[in-house]
Design an enzyme around this catalytic site. Structure first.
Site, PDB file in Angstrom:
ATOM      1  N   CYS A 143      -0.995  -2.978   1.431  1.00 18.84           N
ATOM      2  CA  CYS A 143      -2.068  -3.670   1.033  1.00 18.84           C
ATOM      3  C   CYS A 143      -2.334  -4.826   1.471  1.00 18.84           C
ATOM      4  O   CYS A 143      -3.446  -5.153   1.842  1.00 18.84           O
ATOM      5  CB  CYS A 143      -1.649  -4.406  -0.928  1.00 18.84           C
ATOM      6  N   CYS A 176       2.238  -4.433  -5.084  1.00 11.83           N
ATOM      7  CA  CYS A 176       0.950  -5.488  -5.511  1.00 11.83           C
ATOM      8  C   CYS A 176      -0.505  -5.440  -6.160  1.00 11.83           C
ATOM      9  O   CYS A 176      -1.061  -4.114  -5.747  1.00 11.83           O
ATOM     10  CB  CYS A 176       0.609  -5.849  -3.547  1.00 11.83           C
TER      11      CYS A 176
END
Length: 396
Positions: free
Chosen positions: A101, A201
């Site tokens: 991410c 995330c």
């Protein structure tokens, strides 16, 4: 002219204080909230719904008197993170969505949006620091561990490039978590007492098996327990004809078959399990807790062992394929037959361990001084010199 910084406001205390500090330092600050996920059916919705987070981020921006907007990155997130996760789990690997991410979303898609808004830098609330050194007349950026040893998040940024680092600021890297909370409460920021999010995330807590079941159908299989005195664990170390042969041996994992242990239960899909896992096996009556020592997604079998010192959990080394090696410090990159003594970790929050990395024609071997527990394919290994992260790679 004031330098412009776009801060990724996540609705948590760390990014809130990062934005406050930048404003104090005289930057022209803009707050941006990334919406990465719409599907509430697989998040434990009261654990970190993006709505509450974006609202908190907006209130922080209002309090600081900075412009604020929300950007919807859910399409890119699905493509680059979620689809990747499904592919990895399907192959029996365990991906690290947080590392990805950062590489794919925050410091790529998000960074491009920020630069499009005329930003000179992007900033995040990560506990890490950036250093700059001059070498052969050119500036080189360093990714350094955060000052707070309990919160250092450099591992999550182990895939960043020189280009990404050059445009990034980490305002809270020099602070300890309690100091960050103190600043937030002195400034009456709504996030001062907010708990840290513990999930994927920017998605929040996800029920992983349910999340994976969207694509990977449940399929009953056998749980096998391998005894700790399994013959293969007692084999003598062979004589090696070359260094590469020895490296291969140290990095190789045990392979198991049904006949290597006894059947002790049933599971609902080997791809939902990962090495070192002890929860979710639902097999009782053992003297010591059971740990997953390996999974076979083709045969749909989970191999387990009793106790956290079971020899099946440990090995000395790992291998990273050539195309999956990443150097933040490209100037220190190893060439074939070179080696380097480093400190390394194979997961976030693991203490750094002494290791030697060896570059070969096919890739990179990381050989630890002490055997490591649950080296897991698909996760990232990151290597350091003192407090600087030099590079990383996907465990193969």
């Amino acid at each position: 002219m004031k330098k412009r910084v776009v801060v990724g406001l996540s609705g948590g205390v760390d990014s809130s204080v990062a934005a406050y500090l930048l404003k104090e330092q005289g930057y022209d600050v803009i707050g941006l909230f990334m919406k990465n996920w719409h599907d509430d059916s697989v998040t434990i919705s009261d654990e970190c719904p993006w709505l509450e987070d974006s609202n908190d981020a907006m209130l922080v921006a209002e309090k600081l008197g900075i412009p604020f907007q929300t950007v919807d990155l859910s399409e890119e997130y699905k493509e680059r993170i979620v689809d990747y996760m499904f592919r990895e789990y399907q192959m029996g690997r365990t991906p690290n969505p947080d590392v990805l991410c950062n590489r794919e979303i925050k410091f790529d898609v998000f960074m491009k949006i920020a630069l499009g808004l005329g930003a000179d830098f992007v900033a995040t609330g990560h506990y890490c620091r950036k250093g700059t050194i001059e070498k052969d007349g050119k500036e080189i950026y360093q990714l350094l561990a955060g000052k707070d040893p309990n919160k250092d998040q450099s591992y999550f940024l182990c895939q960043l490039s020189q280009e990404q680092l050059s445009k990034t600021l980490f305002p809270i890297g020099e602070l300890l978590k309690p100091e960050v909370r103190k600043i937030a409460s002195e400034q009456n920021l709504i996030t001062a007492e907010k708990r840290d999010s513990q999930g994927l995330c920017f998605i929040g807590k996800v029920r992983l098996p349910e999340f994976l079941q969207q694509k990977l159908a449940p399929k009953d299989g056998i749980i096998v327990e391998v005894p700790s005195d399994f013959e293969e664990y007692k084999l003598e170390t062979p004589n090696f004809t070359s260094e590469e042969e020895e490296l291969q041996y140290l990095a190789s994992k045990h392979t198991y078959s049904l006949s290597d242990g006894k059947k002790i239960g049933v599971h609902h899909g080997a791809h939902y399990f990962t090495k070192g896992q002890r929860k979710g096996l639902a097999v009782g009556g053992n003297k010591e807790p059971l740990f997953v020592i390996d999974t076979d997604v083709n045969e749909n079998i989970i191999f387990t062992g009793q106790g956290k010192s079971h020899p099946g959990l440990y090995r000395r080394g790992l291998f990273v394929k050539k195309e999956e090696i990443h150097w933040i410090r490209e100037d220190l990159k190893l060439f074939e037959n070179q080696k380097m003594e480093v400190m390394a970790r194979i997961r976030y929050r693991q203490p750094l361990e002494k290791a030697t990395i060896h570059a070969t024609v096919s890739g990179l071997y990381v050989i630890f001084e002490n055997p490591q527990s649950a080296i897991t394919e698909g996760q990232f290994v990151a290597w350091y010199k003192t407090n600087e992260l030099l590079g990383s790679g996907v465990i193969s």
